[in-house]
Design a protein around this motif. Structure first.
Motif, PDB file in Angstrom:
ATOM      1  N   ALA A  31      29.044  34.902  45.829  1.00  0.00           N
ATOM      2  CA  ALA A  31      30.245  35.621  45.397  1.00  0.00           C
ATOM      3  C   ALA A  31      31.467  35.128  46.160  1.00  0.00           C
ATOM      4  CB  ALA A  31      30.066  37.122  45.600  1.00  0.00           C
ATOM      5  N   ASN A  32      31.320  34.897  47.464  1.00  0.00           N
ATOM      6  CA  ASN A  32      32.451  34.407  48.259  1.00  0.00           C
ATOM      7  C   ASN A  32      32.876  33.023  47.818  1.00  0.00           C
ATOM      8  OD1 ASN A  32      32.814  36.655  49.860  1.00  0.00           O
ATOM      9  ND2 ASN A  32      31.288  36.007  51.330  1.00  0.00           N
ATOM     10  N   ILE A  33      31.926  32.161  47.530  1.00  0.00           N
ATOM     11  CA  ILE A  33      32.265  30.813  47.071  1.00  0.00           C
ATOM     12  C   ILE A  33      33.002  30.889  45.743  1.00  0.00           C
ATOM     13  CG2 ILE A  33      31.292  28.645  46.233  1.00  0.00           C
ATOM     14  CD1 ILE A  33      29.082  29.024  48.369  1.00  0.00           C
ATOM     15  N   THR A  34      32.539  31.730  44.836  1.00  0.00           N
ATOM     16  CA  THR A  34      33.190  31.876  43.537  1.00  0.00           C
ATOM     17  C   THR A  34      34.612  32.401  43.689  1.00  0.00           C
ATOM     18  OG1 THR A  34      31.051  32.309  42.538  1.00  0.00           O
ATOM     19  CG2 THR A  34      32.970  32.950  41.278  1.00  0.00           C
ATOM     20  N   VAL A  35      34.816  33.379  44.554  1.00  0.00           N
ATOM     21  CA  VAL A  35      36.158  33.926  44.772  1.00  0.00           C
ATOM     22  C   VAL A  35      37.071  32.858  45.353  1.00  0.00           C
ATOM     23  CG1 VAL A  35      37.493  35.593  46.107  1.00  0.00           C
ATOM     24  CG2 VAL A  35      35.395  36.305  44.985  1.00  0.00           C
ATOM     25  N   LEU A  36      36.559  32.103  46.313  1.00  0.00           N
ATOM     26  CA  LEU A  36      37.378  31.037  46.897  1.00  0.00           C
ATOM     27  C   LEU A  36      37.745  29.985  45.856  1.00  0.00           C
ATOM     28  CD1 LEU A  36      35.658  30.562  50.371  1.00  0.00           C
ATOM     29  CD2 LEU A  36      37.872  31.585  49.882  1.00  0.00           C
ATOM     30  N   GLU A  37      36.805  29.641  44.991  1.00  0.00           N
ATOM     31  CA  GLU A  37      37.103  28.662  43.947  1.00  0.00           C
ATOM     32  C   GLU A  37      38.152  29.194  42.971  1.00  0.00           C
ATOM     33  OE1 GLU A  37      33.427  27.613  42.118  1.00  0.00           O
ATOM     34  OE2 GLU A  37      32.740  26.484  43.859  1.00  0.00           O
ATOM     35  N   MET A  38      38.041  30.473  42.624  1.00  0.00           N
ATOM     36  CA  MET A  38      39.041  31.069  41.727  1.00  0.00           C
ATOM     37  C   MET A  38      40.420  31.064  42.366  1.00  0.00           C
ATOM     38  SD  MET A  38      36.942  34.295  40.076  1.00  0.00           S
ATOM     39  CE  MET A  38      38.423  35.153  39.640  1.00  0.00           C
ATOM     40  N   LEU A  39      40.481  31.404  43.653  1.00  0.00           N
ATOM     41  CA  LEU A  39      41.777  31.436  44.336  1.00  0.00           C
ATOM     42  C   LEU A  39      42.357  30.039  44.512  1.00  0.00           C
ATOM     43  CD1 LEU A  39      41.200  34.257  46.964  1.00  0.00           C
ATOM     44  CD2 LEU A  39      42.606  34.330  44.903  1.00  0.00           C
ATOM     45  N   MET A  40      41.520  29.057  44.794  1.00  0.00           N
ATOM     46  CA  MET A  40      42.032  27.685  44.940  1.00  0.00           C
ATOM     47  C   MET A  40      42.548  27.159  43.614  1.00  0.00           C
ATOM     48  SD  MET A  40      39.731  25.760  47.843  1.00  0.00           S
ATOM     49  CE  MET A  40      38.317  25.567  46.829  1.00  0.00           C
ATOM     50  N   TYR A  92      47.867  35.776  40.111  1.00  0.00           N
ATOM     51  CA  TYR A  92      46.977  36.465  41.055  1.00  0.00           C
ATOM     52  C   TYR A  92      46.518  37.810  40.486  1.00  0.00           C
ATOM     53  CZ  TYR A  92      47.695  32.979  44.654  1.00  0.00           C
ATOM     54  OH  TYR A  92      47.710  31.808  45.364  1.00  0.00           O
ATOM     55  N   LEU A  93      47.355  38.483  39.728  1.00  0.00           N
ATOM     56  CA  LEU A  93      46.939  39.722  39.075  1.00  0.00           C
ATOM     57  C   LEU A  93      45.856  39.449  38.026  1.00  0.00           C
ATOM     58  CD1 LEU A  93      50.322  41.630  38.634  1.00  0.00           C
ATOM     59  CD2 LEU A  93      48.445  42.159  40.207  1.00  0.00           C
ATOM     60  N   GLU A  94      45.990  38.338  37.319  1.00  0.00           N
ATOM     61  CA  GLU A  94      44.980  37.967  36.330  1.00  0.00           C
ATOM     62  C   GLU A  94      43.643  37.649  36.998  1.00  0.00           C
ATOM     63  OE1 GLU A  94      44.287  34.702  32.770  1.00  0.00           O
ATOM     64  OE2 GLU A  94      46.263  34.902  33.668  1.00  0.00           O
ATOM     65  N   GLY A 133      54.679  30.804  39.278  1.00  0.00           N
ATOM     66  CA  GLY A 133      54.522  32.177  38.795  1.00  0.00           C
ATOM     67  C   GLY A 133      53.325  32.821  39.477  1.00  0.00           C
ATOM     68  N   ALA A 134      53.473  33.139  40.751  1.00  0.00           N
ATOM     69  CA  ALA A 134      52.326  33.562  41.559  1.00  0.00           C
ATOM     70  C   ALA A 134      51.789  34.936  41.172  1.00  0.00           C
ATOM     71  CB  ALA A 134      52.698  33.551  43.033  1.00  0.00           C
ATOM     72  N   LEU A 135      52.638  35.921  41.074  1.00  0.00           N
ATOM     73  CA  LEU A 135      52.165  37.290  40.885  1.00  0.00           C
ATOM     74  C   LEU A 135      51.343  37.471  39.607  1.00  0.00           C
ATOM     75  CD1 LEU A 135      52.040  40.131  42.026  1.00  0.00           C
ATOM     76  CD2 LEU A 135      54.178  40.611  40.820  1.00  0.00           C
TER      77      LEU A 135
END
Length: 66
Positions: free
Chosen positions: A8-17, A33-35, A28-30
């Protein structure tokens, strides 16, 4: 359980990167990141719901056998 948390942590990091790469191009950061947060919440909610159903079925199966 530990492997699941690690995955789960790896997946979250990949999504954020991936989101950071898109933000660097679009500025258009906000909204992005909300999506990502909404997608993660949706996945987490569905998986938690499915796990609850599975636990109930396993518990009832154990009760019948025991």
């Amino acid at each position: 359980m530990k492997d699941t948390s690690l995955a789960a942590n790896i997946t979250v990091l990949e999504m954020l990167m991936a989101t950071q790469q898109i933000v660097s191009r679009t500025y258009g950061a906000l909204p992005l990141y909300l999506e990502v947060a909404a997608i993660y919440l949706l996945f987490s909610t569905v998986l938690t719901w499915l796990q609850g159903i599975g636990e109930k079925r396993l518990a009832s199966f154990g009760m019948e056998r025991g």
